[in-house]
Structures are given as structure tokens and as C-alpha cells.
Design an enzyme around this catalytic site. Structure first.
Site, short mmCIF file in Angstrom:
data_model
loop_
_atom_site.label_atom_id
_atom_site.label_comp_id
_atom_site.label_asym_id
_atom_site.label_seq_id
_atom_site.Cartn_x
_atom_site.Cartn_y
_atom_site.Cartn_z
N SER A 8 30.99 11.73 79.61
CA SER A 8 29.58 11.87 79.95
C SER A 8 29.34 11.29 81.34
O SER A 8 29.45 10.08 81.55
CB SER A 8 28.70 11.14 78.93
OG SER A 8 27.40 11.01 79.47
N HIS A 33 30.55 16.46 79.94
CA HIS A 33 29.30 16.31 79.19
C HIS A 33 28.18 15.89 80.14
O HIS A 33 28.29 14.87 80.83
CB HIS A 33 29.50 15.27 78.08
CG HIS A 33 28.33 15.13 77.15
ND1 HIS A 33 28.12 15.98 76.08
CD2 HIS A 33 27.31 14.23 77.12
CE1 HIS A 33 27.03 15.60 75.43
NE2 HIS A 33 26.52 14.54 76.05
N ASP A 35 24.18 15.06 80.51
CA ASP A 35 23.00 14.64 79.76
C ASP A 35 21.73 14.89 80.55
O ASP A 35 21.46 14.20 81.53
CB ASP A 35 23.10 13.15 79.43
CG ASP A 35 24.16 12.86 78.39
OD1 ASP A 35 24.08 13.44 77.30
OD2 ASP A 35 25.07 12.06 78.67
N MET A 37 17.70 14.68 80.52
CA MET A 37 16.62 13.97 79.82
C MET A 37 15.30 14.23 80.51
O MET A 37 15.22 14.20 81.74
CB MET A 37 16.89 12.47 79.84
CG MET A 37 18.22 12.08 79.24
SD MET A 37 18.43 10.30 79.34
CE MET A 37 20.11 10.15 78.73
N HIS A 66 23.93 18.74 77.41
CA HIS A 66 23.20 18.15 76.27
C HIS A 66 21.74 18.01 76.67
O HIS A 66 21.38 17.15 77.47
CB HIS A 66 23.84 16.78 75.96
CG HIS A 66 23.19 16.05 74.84
ND1 HIS A 66 23.48 14.72 74.55
CD2 HIS A 66 22.27 16.43 73.92
CE1 HIS A 66 22.75 14.33 73.51
NE2 HIS A 66 22.00 15.35 73.12
N MET A 68 18.36 16.82 76.17
CA MET A 68 17.45 15.89 75.49
C MET A 68 16.06 16.14 76.06
O MET A 68 15.48 15.33 76.79
CB MET A 68 17.93 14.44 75.71
CG MET A 68 19.15 14.13 74.84
SD MET A 68 20.00 12.65 75.36
CE MET A 68 21.01 13.32 76.66
N MET A 137 24.65 12.80 66.76
CA MET A 137 24.36 11.65 67.63
C MET A 137 24.70 10.36 66.88
O MET A 137 24.23 10.15 65.76
CB MET A 137 22.88 11.63 68.03
CG MET A 137 22.47 12.68 69.06
SD MET A 137 23.41 12.64 70.60
CE MET A 137 23.07 11.00 71.22
N GLY A 144 22.84 5.54 77.97
CA GLY A 144 24.27 5.29 77.78
C GLY A 144 24.47 3.83 77.40
O GLY A 144 23.53 3.02 77.46
N ASP A 175 28.57 11.70 69.82
CA ASP A 175 28.09 11.21 71.12
C ASP A 175 27.32 9.91 70.95
O ASP A 175 26.31 9.86 70.25
CB ASP A 175 27.17 12.30 71.72
CG ASP A 175 26.61 11.94 73.09
OD1 ASP A 175 27.05 10.95 73.69
OD2 ASP A 175 25.72 12.68 73.55
N GLY A 177 28.26 5.51 72.01
CA GLY A 177 28.95 4.29 71.58
C GLY A 177 30.41 4.49 71.18
O GLY A 177 30.97 3.67 70.46
C1 DX5 Z 1 22.94 9.22 75.13
C2 DX5 Z 1 23.72 10.35 75.76
C3 DX5 Z 1 25.16 10.09 75.79
C4 DX5 Z 1 25.59 8.91 76.61
C5 DX5 Z 1 26.81 8.32 75.99
O1 DX5 Z 1 21.64 9.59 74.97
O2 DX5 Z 1 23.52 11.55 75.03
O3 DX5 Z 1 25.92 11.24 76.12
O4 DX5 Z 1 25.83 9.23 77.96
O5 DX5 Z 1 27.13 7.13 76.61
P1 DX5 Z 1 28.05 6.04 75.94
O6 DX5 Z 1 29.38 6.68 75.64
O7 DX5 Z 1 28.11 4.99 76.98
O8 DX5 Z 1 27.37 5.58 74.67
ZN ZN Z 2 24.93 13.23 75.43
#
Ligand code: DX5
Ligand code: ZN
Length: 222
Positions: A8, A33, A35, A37, A66, A68, A137, A144, A175, A177
Site C-alpha cells: 500500500s 495497492h 488507497d 479516501m 481501494h 474509500m 478489512m 495506515g 488489508d 495491520g
Molecule cells: C487503511 C488502508 C490500508 C492501509 C494499510 O484504511 O486501506 O490499505 O494503507 O496500512 P497498514 O498495512 O500500515 O495497516
Molecule cells: Zn487499502
């Protein structure tokens, strides 16, 4: 099912985003990946089409976007133009999920549906045979670097056994943690596309990518 790492880029250094993409691609990541938002579906705002378009020339790997975003269908065509190969929309963000999935396919992208930690797998039962991938999720979306929520592992198991029962070989992405310490568990539960942000870009992205791929133990068939 083939196991794929999807770093990501949210966790990358945006000053050198193209370089970050090149590094993980070179080390063997097959998906990038991305993200997106909107500050509505999730509290934060990340980036959109111009940034995706600009890094598109860095690699020919799969751009896994992705969304969001509330009503992501509004941007499907623009995302295709920006270089998305796969568009992942949240069940919770689509008033007409079926229509949005059809729209993505009609634009010649792969379609995926994501569910938040507190959304049950049953909420997407009726579209399982329409999507190319389901994203479970394992943190609440928006940031992140959060901690993995353990109960989401059971949802991966449930989903894989439901897909097996339906005779579907749909990808399961996880996705949030994910680290080198817990990736073994999520693979075992049935996820095969692994997103990792801070665990890849916090440190040496190439070495971290290779370390994840070693954990995958190569492609395998269920
Ligand atoms: C969170 C995102 C993830 C994020 C993951 O909302 O969708 O893709 O970047 O980051 P890590 O791997 O640090 O949890
Ligand atoms: Zn993501």
C-alpha cells in the site's frame, strides 16, 4: 490460489512515489495497492486520479485501487482513465452495489467489494459470484499503521469456506495491520492477496517485499 503481495503506497514517501512503486515491483510485488479516501466515507483524504495517472508510468503491475469513497461509481470511469486495473468498492458506500459492480466490469476493470470489520460476510452473499475479489478489512479504514483486529480472521475463514462451497475461486484480500508476524495466520485462514503498508514501506521496501514473499512459500493450488 496464487498468493500476491499488494504493498500500500499510502505508507510510502510521497516525495518519491514513483521510485517507491518501482522498488516494490522490482522486488516481486504483483499488485500496487492504492488507497483513495474522500474525507466522507473515511475521515481522512489521501489522493486521487492525477496522482494515480502520474505513477502509472512507473510500472506495468496491477493497479489495485481501494476506493474509500461514498458512491465510488461516480469515479469509475475517471479511475479507468487514470490507469486502474482493479476497482474495489465498499459494500457500505454503495447504495446500488450490483449496479456499481456491473459498471466497473463494463469499463473493463476487475471488480472487488470490500467490507469493514463490523460488516458480516453475509452482507455480500448475493454478489459473491459477480466479483473478482473480496477485501476483508482488518482495521477500520481511513489510516495506515493501525493494529490488526483479530476477529476479522474468522471472517476470512467463513468467506473462504463459503466460496469453496459455491465452487468459486475468488481472491480474498486482507488489508490493515498485516505484518511479517501475523501474515502466516491470514494466509492459513484463506486470504491470498495481502496488503501491507507500513510493514513494507517502514524500512527498506525491497527487503521487506522479499521477506513477505518468502513467507508466501510460492504459488500453490488449493
Ligand atoms: C487503511 C488502508 C490500508 C492501509 C494499510 O484504511 O486501506 O490499505 O494503507 O496500512 P497498514 O498495512 O500500515 O495497516
Ligand atoms: Zn487499502
Amino acid at each position: 490460489m496464487k498468493r500476491i503481495l499488494a504493498p500500500s503506497v499510502l505508507a510510502a514517501d510521497f516525495k518519491n512515489l514513483g521510485e517507491a512503486v518501482e522498488q516494490v515491483a522490482k522486488a516481486g510485488a504483483e499488485y500496487i495497492h492504492i488507497d483513495v479516501m474522500d474525507g466522507m466515507f473515511v475521515p481522512s483524504i489521501s489522493f486521487g486520479m492525477p496522482v494515480i495517472k502520474s505513477i502509472r508510468s512507473s510500472t506495468d503491475k496491477v493497479f489495485d485501487v481501494h476506493m474509500m469513497v461514498e458512491e465510488p461509481g461516480r469515479y469509475a470511469e475517471d479511475m479507468k482513465k487514470a490507469g486502474a486495473d482493479l476497482l474495489c468498492v465498499h459494500q457500505e458506500a454503495c447504495r446500488h452495489l450490483d449496479r456499481t459492480i456491473q459498471q466497473i466490469h463494463s469499463l473493463d476493470m476487475k471488480a472487488a467489494v470490500a467490507i469493514n470489520p463490523a460488516t458480516p460476510v453475509s452482507a455480500i452473499e448475493l454478489v459473491l459470484d459477480q466479483v473478482d475479489m473480496v477485501l476483508i478489512m482488518s482495521v477500520n479504514p481511513g489510516f495506515g499503521g493501525q493494529k490488526f483486529i483479530p476477529y476479522t480472521l474468522e471472517k476470512v475463514r467463513q468467506l473462504r469456506s463459503r466460496l469453496d462451497a459455491l465452487g468459486l475461486f475468488t481472491d480474498i484480500q486482507i488489508d490493515g495491520g498485516i505484518t511479517l508476524d501475523n501474515v502466516g495466520q491470514v494466509l492459513k485462514a484463506g486470504a491470498n492477496i495481502i496488503v501491507a503498508g507500513s510493514a513494507v514501506f517502514g524500512g527498506d521496501p525491497e527487503a521487506n517485499t522479499r521477506a513477505f514473499l518468502e513467507k508466501f512459500g510460492g504459488a500453490f493450488t488449493r
